[in-house]
Design a protein around this motif. Structure first.
Motif, PDB file in Angstrom:
ATOM      1  N   THR B  62      35.026  33.890  33.430  1.00 12.34           N
ATOM      2  CA  THR B  62      35.657  34.965  32.991  1.00 12.34           C
ATOM      3  C   THR B  62      36.185  34.568  31.291  1.00 12.34           C
ATOM      4  OG1 THR B  62      36.353  35.625  34.988  1.00 12.34           O
ATOM      5  CG2 THR B  62      37.401  36.702  33.365  1.00 12.34           C
ATOM      6  N   MET B 115      42.515  38.861  34.275  1.00  8.83           N
ATOM      7  CA  MET B 115      42.172  37.691  35.378  1.00  8.83           C
ATOM      8  C   MET B 115      42.165  36.335  34.578  1.00  8.83           C
ATOM      9  SD  MET B 115      41.419  39.486  38.115  1.00  8.83           S
ATOM     10  CE  MET B 115      42.433  40.448  38.408  1.00  8.83           C
ATOM     11  N   GLY B 119      38.318  34.136  37.140  1.00  8.76           N
ATOM     12  CA  GLY B 119      38.314  35.340  37.546  1.00  8.76           C
ATOM     13  C   GLY B 119      39.373  35.766  38.519  1.00  8.76           C
ATOM     14  N   LYS B 120      40.224  34.932  38.680  1.00  8.61           N
ATOM     15  CA  LYS B 120      41.472  35.169  39.753  1.00  8.61           C
ATOM     16  C   LYS B 120      42.835  34.971  38.893  1.00  8.61           C
ATOM     17  CE  LYS B 120      39.556  35.219  43.789  1.00  8.61           C
ATOM     18  NZ  LYS B 120      39.603  34.885  45.321  1.00  8.61           N
ATOM     19  N   ILE B 121      43.631  35.531  39.734  1.00  8.12           N
ATOM     20  CA  ILE B 121      45.223  35.393  39.463  1.00  8.12           C
ATOM     21  C   ILE B 121      46.095  34.504  40.563  1.00  8.12           C
ATOM     22  CG2 ILE B 121      45.403  37.281  37.590  1.00  8.12           C
ATOM     23  CD1 ILE B 121      46.133  39.037  40.254  1.00  8.12           C
ATOM     24  N   SER B 319      39.634  43.644  32.306  1.00  6.96           N
ATOM     25  CA  SER B 319      39.487  42.249  32.627  1.00  6.96           C
ATOM     26  C   SER B 319      38.396  41.935  33.679  1.00  6.96           C
ATOM     27  CB  SER B 319      40.737  41.475  32.868  1.00  6.96           C
ATOM     28  OG  SER B 319      41.168  41.907  34.184  1.00  6.96           O
ATOM     29  N   GLN B 320      38.283  43.032  34.306  1.00  2.00           N
ATOM     30  CA  GLN B 320      37.371  42.838  35.538  1.00  2.00           C
ATOM     31  C   GLN B 320      35.813  42.957  34.914  1.00  2.00           C
ATOM     32  OE1 GLN B 320      37.365  42.671  39.074  1.00  2.00           O
ATOM     33  NE2 GLN B 320      39.609  42.739  39.372  1.00  2.00           N
TER      34      GLN B 320
END
Lengths: 337, 322
Positions: B62, B115, B119-121, B319-320
């Motif tokens: 990402t 993100m 790709g994560k938080i 962001s996705q």
């Protein structure tokens, strides 16, 4: 530029008109369609539908999801044993044994080790099928190996199977443990199955794919053909789980720490929770046995034999106690025929 | 029959010819393409494009927008904004921020819905680099800042500590995902103060979450089975905690950050659910433990939750998908 734009606009309009005519023709008088036109129409629609389907489902580890959905809708209710099952008998479904190990699937090793620990007689059924033949209501068939049939019902997920059989056969391998110990037991089971397991998957199916045809005793060509689809499914599963977002080194780091934790906790004890084996030993042995016997020359194998050798000793202890027929089972594999 | 076969053969030959001519035409002079020809070329091209897109877009890391200027050695902590009920709706955010507070590592919070690199938080920026995954971040910061919250523990205790962390994060967590995204998505609307457009977005994200659940394995179980699994996990944490103030003894350790992270969701983010019942009615020592950690490390809980920010559809979408 404007000339060709005008052309494009013109041809798009004509295209639309053309399609309109074709579709109308299809519905009013199909016999007027020439074979060529019909083929074009059919071919194009198939491709367009395939594009839509792929866009939504192709990214999922769920080409399986789609197949499962179809099976759920249209599947039949016949169990493999049909009407001919023995009541109260456990039929364990899984692929046949190979030279390296009685089962290449860690949860199968766990389930069978549990059945042997609990003295529950069972009948192995060797098929290459992840789907119970029964129609899958969301509950029974999870599309994974192993699964069992009991009194004509199919059941998936080794954890749920263990809980069910504990109740059904009145078994409690954890009876000597305190409540706190049972809690620790569950935590280690979950760690080894939800974390360590994926490191094994990464190592076996992604890093060492070249060795799989040997391991699974399947023709090299078969493994080659399924490689792109198989690895993509696994990559997507790992990404969905989360661990697939890490680099190879990060995953190796996680595995090292998991295995170190098991080793430190085991220490000098014969079994994980003490002097006698309990349920968690089946789970841990399920995962570790794959590392010890099916992953030679990998970093995982080095960790359990060189870095934390008490794990190797532990695995051999369980193998000797509950898998005395190991050599017979593995000799029966195709390799020696 | 043979007549049909003959016809089929003829039609296939004709189709092949059309395809051949179309492709030649495409390369020779696209403007001359007849509508039929362009359809014949466009449909397979679209299909091939879709296939390639799935392969390509699955792999990329990402893209993350970093700060142009940063203070060396400072942790910039990126997480979604607080909600009415909890400072961070992802348990890993609660865990990471609790760890930063436990370890006395000063940090600057940057609230956003974007993100991180995996790709994560949550995620952090440190010395100009973006870093994802709370577990790896904690390991990194331990090394970088010379922190060891587990120093009082024996090796065996550290192992148990890791096992409970993993159980909470790799198992119980997914029960929460199922509850939030599949069974009670409408509750999100209220919790996140989401407009109806936002709900459309959430429903589309739900597809992704369902996919993740299936990939993990938890999604293959029924609702009741998942509730059973979560209950057994929660029971295990409760029994192991017993009457101790913290998971591993009298003082908090790293596992407390992780377990508190998961428990805070269970306690607060699912009001009225079976999860809330588990910690308040059936295993109340967990509610007491949660309060203890909250009072010690989150004295600003009330303030933070008052300043809740509604979901930003644009930020999440960009962001996705970009």
């Amino acid at each position: 530029m404007s000339g060709s734009l005008g052309d494009v606009q013109g041809s798009l309009a004509a295209l639309y008109e053309n399609l309109q005519t074709l579709v109308l023709l299809l519905f009013t008088d199909p016999t007027q369609l020439s074979y060529g036109q019909a083929f074009v129409l059919v071919g194009v629609s198939v491709l367009l539908v395939a594009t839509v389907v792929w866009t939504f489902f192709g990214r999922q580890n769920g080409t399986m999801v789609f197949i499962n959905a179809v099976l759920r809708t249209f599947g039949t209710g016949q169990t493999k044993t049909g009407a001919g099952f023995t009541p109260g008998k456990v039929y364990v479904y899984g692929p046949p044994s190979v030279k390296a190990i009685p089962s290449l699937f860690p949860f199968s090793m766990k389930l069978e080790t549990y059945l042997r620990m609990a003295d529950i007689p069972y009948q192995p059924v060797h098929v290459w099928s992840t789907q119970g033949p029964k129609v899958c209501a969301y509950t029974s068939c999870n599309g994974k190996i192993p699964w069992i049939e009991y009194n004509g019902e199919a059941m998936g997920d080794s954890g749920l199977i263990l809980e069910f059989l504990n109740k059904e056969k009145d078994v409690d391998l954890n009876q000597s443990l305190s409540e706190a110990d049972k809690a620790v037991s569950r935590a280690f089971t979950k760690m080894v199955e939800e974390s360590t397991y994926w490191g094994l998957v990464q190592s076996r199916y992604m890093d060492n794919y070249g060795k799989l045809h040997d391991l699974f005793e399947l023709p090299w060509t078969v493994m080659f053909l399924v490689r792109s689809v198989g690895q993509r499914e696994i990559r997507q599963m790992m990404r969905g789980h989360g661990i697939g977002r890490h680099s190879k080194e990060e995953i190796e780091g996680i595995m090292e720490k998991d295995l170190k934790a098991i080793s430190s906790f085991l220490g000098a004890k014969p079994y994980l929770m003490g002097d006698e084996p309990t349920e968690v030993d089946a789970a841990v042995f399920g995962q570790l046995s794959e590392i010890v016997w099916t992953a030679p020359d990998s970093y995982l194998h080095r960790i359990v034999t060189v870095d934390y050798p008490n794990l190797l000793v532990y695995c051999n202890r369980i193998k000797d106690r509950y898998w005395s027929d190991w050599d017979q089972l593995t000799k029966k594999s195709k390799k020696d025929k | 029959m043979s007549e049909f076969l003959g016809n089929t053969q003829g039609a296939l030959a004709a189709l092949y010819e059309i395809l051949q001519t179309s492709v030649l035409q495409l390369f020779a002079d696209p403007t001359q393409l007849s509508p039929n020809q362009s359809v014949v070329v466009a449909a397979p091209a679209m299909f091939v494009g879709a296939v390639l897109w799935t392969f390509w877009s699955g792999q990329r890391r990402t893209k993350v927008k970093l700060r142009a200027e940063f203070t060396p050695g400072k942790v910039y902590y990126h997480a979604p904004p607080p909600l009415k009920v909890i400072p961070c709706h992802t348990p890993f955010g609660m865990k990471l921020e609790t760890y930063l507070r436990m370890a006395d590592i000063p940090y600057e919070t940057m609230y956003s819905w974007r993100m991180g690199p995996k790709g994560k938080i949550p995620w952090i920026e440190y010395n100009g680099e973006a870093m994802g995954d709370s577990g790896l971040i904690i390991e990194f910061l331990n090394r970088e800042k010379g922190v060891d919250l587990n120093q009082s523990l024996s090796e065996a205790d550290k192992a148990v500590s890791r096992a409970f962390t993993k159980m909470g994060e790799e198992n119980t967590y997914w029960g929460g995902v199922r509850n939030r995204w599949i069974d009670n998505l409408d509750q999100m609307q209220e919790l996140m103060e989401v407009s109806w457009i936002g709900m459309l977005l959430l429903r589309s994200l739900r597809v992704k979450r369902r996919r993740n659940l299936w990939a993990h394995g938890m999604g293959r179980h029924s609702k009741d089975e998942i509730e059973g699994i979560v209950e057994k996990d929660v029971k295990a944490i409760s029994t192991f905690l017993g009457t101790k103030p913290y998971l591993m003894g009298d003082e908090p350790t790293e596992a407390d950050a992780a377990v508190f992270g998961q428990l805070s969701e269970v306690c607060c983010a699912f009001p009225g659910s079976y999860m809330e019942r588990l910690v308040t009615v059936e295993y109340p020592n967990l509610q007491a433990y949660f309060n203890r950690m909250k009072d010690r490390y989150w004295p600003d809980w009330g303030e933070l939750t008052k300043t809740s920010v509604p979901l930003s559809v644009i930020e999440v979408l960009s962001s996705q998908y970009l």
